[in-house]
Structures are given as C-alpha cells and as structure tokens.
Design an enzyme around this catalytic site. Structure first.
Site, PDB file in Angstrom:
ATOM      1  CG  ASN A   9      32.669 -36.418  17.492  1.00  0.00           C
ATOM      2  OD1 ASN A   9      33.628 -37.011  17.797  1.00  0.00           O
ATOM      3  ND2 ASN A   9      31.948 -36.642  16.435  1.00  0.00           N
ATOM      4  CD1 TRP A  10      36.724 -33.145  21.888  1.00  0.00           C
ATOM      5  CD2 TRP A  10      38.403 -33.951  22.644  1.00  0.00           C
ATOM      6  NE1 TRP A  10      36.602 -32.572  22.979  1.00  0.00           N
ATOM      7  CE2 TRP A  10      37.873 -33.013  23.497  1.00  0.00           C
ATOM      8  CE3 TRP A  10      39.685 -34.351  22.833  1.00  0.00           C
ATOM      9  CZ2 TRP A  10      38.440 -32.685  24.876  1.00  0.00           C
ATOM     10  CZ3 TRP A  10      40.219 -34.152  24.216  1.00  0.00           C
ATOM     11  CH2 TRP A  10      39.627 -33.493  25.248  1.00  0.00           C
ATOM     12  CE  LYS A  11      33.196 -34.132  14.009  1.00  0.00           C
ATOM     13  NZ  LYS A  11      32.709 -33.721  12.658  1.00  0.00           N
ATOM     14  CG  HIS A  94      29.730 -38.708  13.250  1.00  0.00           C
ATOM     15  ND1 HIS A  94      30.239 -38.256  11.949  1.00  0.00           N
ATOM     16  CD2 HIS A  94      29.345 -37.661  14.287  1.00  0.00           C
ATOM     17  CE1 HIS A  94      30.259 -36.866  12.040  1.00  0.00           C
ATOM     18  NE2 HIS A  94      30.019 -36.658  13.408  1.00  0.00           N
ATOM     19  CD  GLU A  96      33.152 -36.550  10.685  1.00  0.00           C
ATOM     20  OE1 GLU A  96      33.567 -37.083  11.570  1.00  0.00           O
ATOM     21  OE2 GLU A  96      32.742 -35.411  10.422  1.00  0.00           O
ATOM     22  CD  GLU A 166      26.377 -34.681  14.639  1.00  0.00           C
ATOM     23  OE1 GLU A 166      26.740 -33.930  15.219  1.00  0.00           O
ATOM     24  OE2 GLU A 166      27.142 -35.522  13.977  1.00  0.00           O
ATOM     25  N   GLY A 172      31.076 -29.318   9.589  1.00  0.00           N
ATOM     26  CA  GLY A 172      32.259 -28.797   9.152  1.00  0.00           C
ATOM     27  C   GLY A 172      32.376 -27.883   8.182  1.00  0.00           C
ATOM     28  CB  SER A 212      28.464 -25.247  11.258  1.00  0.00           C
ATOM     29  OG  SER A 212      29.327 -25.974  10.462  1.00  0.00           O
ATOM     30  N   GLY A 233      31.518 -30.449  16.946  1.00  0.00           N
ATOM     31  CA  GLY A 233      32.661 -30.767  16.602  1.00  0.00           C
ATOM     32  C   GLY A 233      33.851 -29.877  16.578  1.00  0.00           C
ATOM     33  N   GLY A 234      34.180 -29.101  15.614  1.00  0.00           N
ATOM     34  CA  GLY A 234      35.366 -28.063  15.697  1.00  0.00           C
ATOM     35  C   GLY A 234      35.276 -27.222  16.925  1.00  0.00           C
TER      36      GLY A 234
HETATM   37  P1  13P Z   1      31.017 -29.524  13.474  1.00  0.00           P
HETATM   38  O1  13P Z   1      30.656 -28.983  14.868  1.00  0.00           O
HETATM   39  O2  13P Z   1      32.694 -29.308  13.127  1.00  0.00           O
HETATM   40  O3  13P Z   1      30.233 -29.146  12.310  1.00  0.00           O
HETATM   41  O4  13P Z   1      30.860 -30.784  13.474  1.00  0.00           O
HETATM   42  C1  13P Z   1      29.559 -31.563  14.009  1.00  0.00           C
HETATM   43  C2  13P Z   1      29.703 -33.092  14.162  1.00  0.00           C
HETATM   44  O5  13P Z   1      30.068 -33.564  13.363  1.00  0.00           O
HETATM   45  C3  13P Z   1      29.693 -33.363  15.544  1.00  0.00           C
HETATM   46  O6  13P Z   1      29.617 -34.824  15.704  1.00  0.00           O
END
Ligand code: 13P
Length: 249
Positions: A9-11, A94, A96, A166, A172, A212, A233-234
């Site tokens: 997930n590149w956000k 998600h 967020e 999640e 993050g 993470s 994510g990251g």
């Molecule tokens: P991180 O891997 O950056 O913690 O993000 C996880 C995430 O929100 C994937 O959707």
C-alpha cells in the site's frame, strides 16, 4: 488451499516517474516465493502501473473507491473507472481513511457492496487502537468491525474478500504486533468466520497482517499458520525491502 499474498500500500507516495522506477526495481528482483504480489499506487499512477506490469504476475489495486456507480461526486472515482483500466482489486476500510476521511461502517458496507456488484476483489482492513488493546477489548473491536461490515454477505462473496488485520498502533510506528499477537488475532478471525459461515469459507480465506512489517521481522510474522501474508506500507516503497518481504513467505 488459500492464497498467500504480499500487497504494497503505497499510500500518498510516488509520482509518475517514481512509480515507474519502483516497478522496474520490483520486476528486476527474483521472486522465490509462491506469494501473489499486489501493489496499490495512488490513483494517478494506476494506469501506468497496470501497463508496466502487463505480462507479469503482479496485480494492481486501488487504495479506495466511491460507493456510487457514478454521478455528481466531485473528486471521486468509481468501480467502473477502475475496472476500465484493468484494476480489479480495491483496498477498503484502511484505518487512515476511517480516521481522516470519516469512513464509518455504514459507508464501508456500501463500498463493499458496490465493489462486489462490480466483480471486484476487496482487501478489507480493520484493527484495534492501542486503547482497545490496553482495555483488553481488541477481540471485541475486531469482531464488530468484521461482522458489522461483512456478515451480511452471502457465503459465495467471500471468495472475493481478503482480510487485512492492521492494529492501528502498529501502523507506521515501527512497533509491530509480536508473532504471537498476530497469530492469536488471525486465529480468532478465522474462528468467527467459521462460526458465521463454515469451515471451507474460513479455511480458504486469506488473512494478511499489516503494521510495520519489515524485511527483518517478516519471516517470523509470516511463519504463523493463520497469517497468510502482509499488507505493507513504508517498506513497500523500496524495491529491495518489498521483495525481501515477498521472499520471506
Ligand atoms: P506500515 O507498514 O508503514 O506500518 O503501514 C502499514 C499499512 O498501513 C498498510 O496498509
């Protein structure tokens, strides 16, 4: 036999040229796991990502979509638009989007229904906040998030659902659920699906862990019997890290 999946997930990261560079990087690294790879770039790069990945086994997903088929919804994107550029999978729920865009269970139910009516696959995200875990309410919270939004579905619809646990406190933050915490929650999720539907639906369901996940902890997390891969994510923004996670399955 359920599928193993690693999804990135590149956000809100990567412009057009960065998208092309990252995809080239991912394609240049040998995959030696049987995990299905999915990447979810931002809207503006979905079409170019799909084109760049034609002929590869890597799938492209959207990070969101609107609940209506079309209409006067300035700035929104429909299922039909996504499908017309080859995108058949969407991330919904998600944390967020729940937190920053006010997406609640009523809205998410509509989005789930619209995605399924359009024959799309859904990566459905949920997870407790730190306070829920501290009050020992994490199982109850996750149970509600899943049942309120997905338990109206017919059994057959579940072949198009991928769940992604999640925990909000692990996204993050560099803090990750321990392998035991992840396994315990995934086992619980499979149990409630088994109770609501049946053994086959529960056994065939892919349940991803997100929060993470890094090359250094992926193997340990993925080694749990009920963890079928990750939503990253990251670490999905770096080709070496992402492929190290894919290859940790
Ligand atoms: P991180 O891997 O950056 O913690 O993000 C996880 C995430 O929100 C994937 O959707």
């Amino acid at each position: 036999m359920r599928k193993k999946i690693v999804a990135g997930n590149w956000k809100m990261n990567n412009d057009l040229s960065e998208t092309q560079d990252l995809i080239s990087g991912i394609k240049s690294i040998t995959k030696n796991s049987d995990a299905q790879i999915i990447i979810a770039p931002p809207y503006t790069n979905l079409y170019s990502a799909f084109q760049a990945l034609k002929g590869s086994e890597i799938e492209v997903a959207a990070q969101n979509m609107h609940q209506s088929e079309n209409g006067a919804f300035t700035g929104e994107i429909s299922a039909k638009m996504l499908k017309s550029i080859g995108v058949n999978t969407v991330i919904l729920g998600h944390s967020e989007r729940r937190a920053y865009c006010g997406e609640d269970e009523v809205l998410l139910t509509e989005k789930v229904n619209t995605a399924l009516e359009n024959d799309m696959k859904i990566i459905f995200c949920f997870g407790e906040e730190l306070k829920d875990r501290n009050y020992n309410e994490h199982f109850e919270v996750v149970n509600k998030q899943i049942s309120n939004t997905l338990f109206h579905l017919e059994k057959g619809a579940w072949s198009n659902i991928i769940l992604a646990y999640e925990p909000v406190w692990a996204i993050g933050t560099g803090e990750t659920a321990t392998p035991d915490q992840a396994q315990e929650m995934h086992e619980f999720i499979r149990k409630i699906i088994r109770e609501e539907y049946d053994e086959t639906t529960a056994d065939d369901l892919t349940i991803l862990y997100g929060g993470s996940v890094k090359p250094g902890n992926a193997k340990e997390i993925f080694s749990n019997p009920d963890v079928d891969g990750g939503l990253i994510g990251g670490a999905s923004l770096n080709a070496d890290d992402f492929m190290a996670i894919v290859n940790a399955i």
